[in-house]
Design a protein around this motif. Structure first.
Motif, short mmCIF file in Angstrom:
data_model
loop_
_atom_site.label_atom_id
_atom_site.label_comp_id
_atom_site.label_asym_id
_atom_site.label_seq_id
_atom_site.Cartn_x
_atom_site.Cartn_y
_atom_site.Cartn_z
N VAL A 107 0.83 -1.21 0.00
CA VAL A 107 0.00 0.00 0.00
C VAL A 107 0.87 1.26 0.00
CG1 VAL A 107 -2.09 -1.03 0.99
CG2 VAL A 107 -0.44 0.04 2.51
N LEU A 108 2.04 1.19 0.62
CA LEU A 108 2.93 2.35 0.63
C LEU A 108 3.55 2.59 -0.75
CD1 LEU A 108 4.64 1.80 4.10
CD2 LEU A 108 3.06 3.65 3.51
N VAL A 109 3.95 1.49 -1.41
CA VAL A 109 4.51 1.61 -2.76
C VAL A 109 3.47 2.22 -3.69
CG1 VAL A 109 5.30 0.28 -4.78
CG2 VAL A 109 6.22 -0.24 -2.51
N ARG A 110 2.24 1.73 -3.58
CA ARG A 110 1.17 2.27 -4.45
C ARG A 110 0.90 3.74 -4.19
NH1 ARG A 110 -3.47 -1.99 -5.74
NH2 ARG A 110 -4.58 -0.03 -6.01
N ALA A 111 1.12 4.17 -2.96
CA ALA A 111 0.91 5.59 -2.62
C ALA A 111 2.09 6.44 -3.10
CB ALA A 111 0.72 5.74 -1.11
N GLY A 112 3.11 5.81 -3.68
CA GLY A 112 4.24 6.56 -4.21
C GLY A 112 5.32 6.87 -3.19
N THR A 266 1.27 11.71 -6.97
CA THR A 266 1.01 10.57 -6.06
C THR A 266 0.57 11.11 -4.69
OG1 THR A 266 3.25 10.57 -5.18
CG2 THR A 266 2.85 9.21 -7.15
N ALA A 267 0.02 10.20 -3.88
CA ALA A 267 -0.39 10.58 -2.53
C ALA A 267 0.82 11.05 -1.71
CB ALA A 267 -1.06 9.39 -1.84
N TRP A 268 1.96 10.42 -1.94
CA TRP A 268 3.17 10.80 -1.21
C TRP A 268 3.52 12.27 -1.49
CZ3 TRP A 268 6.41 10.17 2.59
CH2 TRP A 268 7.70 10.71 2.52
N GLY A 309 2.58 1.98 -13.59
CA GLY A 309 3.58 1.06 -13.04
C GLY A 309 3.10 0.56 -11.69
N GLU A 310 3.94 0.72 -10.64
CA GLU A 310 3.55 0.27 -9.30
C GLU A 310 2.76 1.33 -8.53
OE1 GLU A 310 7.51 -0.79 -7.74
OE2 GLU A 310 6.55 -2.68 -7.22
N LYS A 311 2.75 2.54 -9.09
CA LYS A 311 2.17 3.65 -8.33
C LYS A 311 0.80 4.03 -8.84
CE LYS A 311 6.63 5.87 -8.03
NZ LYS A 311 7.37 7.04 -8.53
N GLU A 312 0.06 4.70 -7.95
CA GLU A 312 -1.21 5.28 -8.36
C GLU A 312 -1.02 6.78 -8.52
OE1 GLU A 312 -4.46 2.41 -6.29
OE2 GLU A 312 -3.32 3.75 -5.06
N VAL A 313 -1.55 7.30 -9.63
CA VAL A 313 -1.42 8.72 -9.93
C VAL A 313 -2.81 9.35 -9.95
CG1 VAL A 313 -0.69 10.40 -11.70
CG2 VAL A 313 0.74 8.40 -11.19
#
Ligand SMILES: [Zn+2]
Ligand SMILES: [Zn+2]
Length: 319
Positions: A107-112, A266-268, A309-313
């Motif tokens: 979930v952290l990777v997906r949040a960028g 990203t969320a990050w 890729g692995e992230k959500e934008v």
């Protein structure tokens, strides 16, 4: 039914934690405080003042499995002999460090969140874990929504109030409409909807903020006269606090949407723009907050979301 609050020190930023003694057969403690010498001593003193010993405790009930609330559960259970521990089965923090799970990393990777930051968060939680003992599946009894904790003269109704964590529970005494709500209701701060994998499908995120809004409305339906939170003073005017929370969430949502550039983010990155000064644990809480608001905005059709890729934008809706 006598409900006696006991304030215990914690080593955490949030400050002291409230635990609640229900001084009626079977003697029950709701939350335990962190596993520190200071908290254990303060709990012993609080019980003694109310006329009880740890060995009198028959039931240990956890609002949720954050270390400041569940840390002493195992040692209390062992000292009280045969005391039963209750927690909602969607709570996993009591069993192992929350970031040990591959799903948490996911979930952290997906949040960028960058790899180095994830590693920093993992190390930080290694430090936090010392404040709680882990439990195996067979060592606790599950709390059920709409179940009851029965006492000699009445009952507390169990209400599953997810949001702060997926398995957070509140306890309603219908006779006088008082509620023990853990970190679901805090007088001075809006509780953080902590970033968690969905307990039903770990490949997804738990929709913490939309669930939280439902939980707040559900507590409101009891028209509570007094709500005891996990930290700080009890809330006498829940209606006022409910409206304040909803306004704060609305405002934050507008702010978060405004931080999304045309070409997406990203969320990050949103969390860094929202809280540029934050460090260590607060970076995790900041990204939790950003994800929660972005998810709510996305589910409300206010922004677009795509996987790159692995992230959500997240993107502004094209007009
Ligand atoms: Zn908590
Ligand atoms: Zn707490």
């Amino acid at each position: 039914m006598r409900i006696i609050p006991i304030s215990l020190p914690t080593p955490f930023y949030i400050g002291p934690v409230n635990v609640y003694l229900v001084a009626e057969d079977p003697i029950t403690i709701i939350d335990t405080g962190p596993k520190t010498k200071e908290a254990a001593e303060a709990l012993r003193a609080g019980l003694r003042k109310a006329g009880f010993l740890i060995s009198d405790i028959r039931r240990i009930v956890l609002t949720h499995a954050h270390e400041d609330h569940c840390g002493l559960a195992r040692s209390l259970r062992d000292e009280a002999k045969n005391a039963e521990v209750f927690v909602h089965e969607w709570e996993t923090g009591h069993r192992a460090g929350r970031l040990e799970y591959a799903e948490h990393r996911h979930v952290l990777v997906r949040a960028g969140v960058p790899a180095g930051e994830i590693e920093g968060m993992r190390r930080m939680y290694e430090g936090v874990r010392q404040y709680a003992d882990s439990f195996d599946d067979h060592e606790y009894s599950p709390l059920w929504d709409e179940g009851e904790l029965e006492f000699a003269s009445g009952a507390l109704r169990i209400v599953h109030t997810p949001g702060h964590t997926p398995g957070s529970c509140s306890f309603v005494r219908e006779a006088d409409r008082t509620i023990i709500a853990g970190d679901c209701v805090l007088k001075r701060v809006t509780p953080n909807p902590v970033l968690s994998p969905d307990p039903i499908d770990a490949s997804r995120r738990f929709p913490s903020l939309s669930e939280y809004l439902v939980s707040l409305a559900r507590l409101r339906s009891f028209a509570p006269t007094l709500v005891h939170g996990g930290h700080g003073d009890p809330v006498g005017d829940y209606e006022e606090l409910f409206n304040r929370y909803v306004r704060a969430i609305d405002e934050r949502q507008g702010q978060v949407i405004g931080l999304i550039p045309r070409d997406g983010t990203t969320a990050w990155e949103v969390s860094r723009a929202m809280f540029p000064q934050t460090d260590d644990v607060h970076r995790f809480l900041a990204v939790s907050e950003a994800v929660a608001h972005l998810d709510l905005a996305h589910s409300g059709g206010k922004i677009a979301l795509e996987v790159a890729g692995e992230k959500e934008v997240y993107r502004q809706l094209s007009s």
